[in-house]
Design a protein around this motif. Structure first.
Motif, mmCIF file in Angstrom:
data_model
loop_
_atom_site.group_PDB
_atom_site.id
_atom_site.type_symbol
_atom_site.label_atom_id
_atom_site.label_comp_id
_atom_site.label_asym_id
_atom_site.label_seq_id
_atom_site.Cartn_x
_atom_site.Cartn_y
_atom_site.Cartn_z
ATOM 1 N N ARG A 1 0.838 -1.204 0.000
ATOM 2 C CA ARG A 1 0.000 0.000 0.000
ATOM 3 C C ARG A 1 0.871 1.251 0.000
ATOM 4 N NH1 ARG A 1 -5.440 1.175 2.699
ATOM 5 N NH2 ARG A 1 -5.419 3.387 3.231
ATOM 6 N N ARG A 2 1.831 1.280 0.915
ATOM 7 C CA ARG A 2 2.702 2.458 1.026
ATOM 8 C C ARG A 2 3.510 2.665 -0.255
ATOM 9 N NH1 ARG A 2 4.518 6.423 0.803
ATOM 10 N NH2 ARG A 2 5.832 7.662 2.206
ATOM 11 N N GLU A 3 4.011 1.577 -0.823
ATOM 12 C CA GLU A 3 4.781 1.660 -2.059
ATOM 13 C C GLU A 3 3.915 2.150 -3.221
ATOM 14 O OE1 GLU A 3 7.599 -1.252 -4.825
ATOM 15 O OE2 GLU A 3 5.992 -2.112 -3.615
ATOM 16 N N ALA A 4 2.664 1.705 -3.255
ATOM 17 C CA ALA A 4 1.770 2.081 -4.351
ATOM 18 C C ALA A 4 1.515 3.588 -4.384
ATOM 19 C CB ALA A 4 0.452 1.320 -4.222
ATOM 20 N N PHE A 5 1.281 4.179 -3.218
ATOM 21 C CA PHE A 5 1.082 5.633 -3.169
ATOM 22 C C PHE A 5 2.347 6.348 -3.650
ATOM 23 C CE2 PHE A 5 -2.493 4.713 -0.291
ATOM 24 C CZ PHE A 5 -3.423 5.629 -0.757
ATOM 25 N N HIS A 6 3.499 5.834 -3.225
ATOM 26 C CA HIS A 6 4.763 6.438 -3.636
ATOM 27 C C HIS A 6 4.922 6.392 -5.155
ATOM 28 C CE1 HIS A 6 9.060 7.375 -3.719
ATOM 29 N NE2 HIS A 6 9.255 6.259 -4.401
ATOM 30 N N LEU A 7 4.691 5.230 -5.750
ATOM 31 C CA LEU A 7 4.863 5.076 -7.197
ATOM 32 C C LEU A 7 3.828 5.880 -7.977
ATOM 33 C CD1 LEU A 7 5.597 1.235 -7.393
ATOM 34 C CD2 LEU A 7 7.242 3.119 -7.661
#
Length: 236
Positions: free
Chosen positions: A202-208
């Motif tokens: 989830r955290r990575e998805a927002f970043h990307l």
């Protein structure tokens, strides 16, 4: 297209519900209580249904979930920390979960004369969840066409099956999904832990996606190490 959405209350399915509401005719949300330790996700699904003005069915699958032993989501087994692409995350598999849920949802759709069942399976699920892969969803739709032949014509709508979670964040933002009002964490604590596979993803998805993440994480920086570790092992 009259469509029901299987909605856990997580980021993916709530985003899908908002997208379907904008692009098609959303008729209801269907959720499942299978004894998951993060059952609080169902409260988020209920709020999504209220927000979108549609009925919300919660199907009690707890006796079935109790028989599907061996998963960290339903048994007294610790949820591992790390990236979804790690081999250790296979302990979060609940065998045949999506197949069972989809079969029920297709029955609900047929009974209510809906045209489609939508589910938010996506490319990031493919590594550890066999019933999220394109081969499964395609075969499942063929099976359901045969199962309902002559009674109903219900399609399976999987707009994210070849897309990433970052794509879902982008799509969710486009359709005004209130991301703060979604729940992903498998540990089911007061806040997202920030360490389990679904929190890291989830955290990575927002970043990307380049979208502001409104989620409160108990460990907001762990995701970077988890992503780096997975990349170093050649699994990301």
């Amino acid at each position: 297209m009259k469509t029901i959405v299987i909605c856990s209350g997580g980021l993916d399915s709530v985003s899908l519900a908002h997208m379907v509401a904008d692009q098609h005719t959303l008729t209801r949300l269907v959720s499942f209580d299978y004894g998951q330790r993060h059952r609080k996700e169902l409260d988020y699904a209920a709020r999504a249904a209220t927000r979108l003005g549609v009925p919300h069915d919660i199907i009690d699958m707890r006796p079935i979930g109790a028989a599907l032993t061996g998963s960290a989501l339903t048994d007294n087994i610790d949820v591992p920390d790390g990236h979804y692409a790690e081999e250790t995350m296979k302990i979060t598999v609940v065998p045949n979960r999506n197949a069972i849920m989809l079969a029920i949802a297709f029955g609900v759709a047929a009974a209510n004369k809906d045209d489609a069942v939508a589910t938010a399976v996506h490319g990031g699920d493919h590594f550890i969840y066999p019933d999220c892969r394109p081969a499964f969803t395609q075969a499942f739709e063929v099976m359901q066409k045969a199962a309902l032949d002559g009674y109903a014509d219900v399609s399976l709508y999987t707009p994210f099956v070849h897309r990433s979670k970052a794509d879902i964040v982008t799509e969710g933002a486009k359709h005004n999904t209130p991301f703060a009002d979604t729940w992903s964490c498998y540990k089911g604590g007061a806040h997202h832990c920030g360490r389990c596979g679904t929190c890291v993803e989830r955290r990575e998805a927002f970043h990307l996606a380049g979208v502001q993440d409104p989620t409160i994480y108990e460990d907001p920086d762990f995701w970077e190490k988890a992503v780096a570790d997975a990349a170093a092992k050649g699994v990301k």
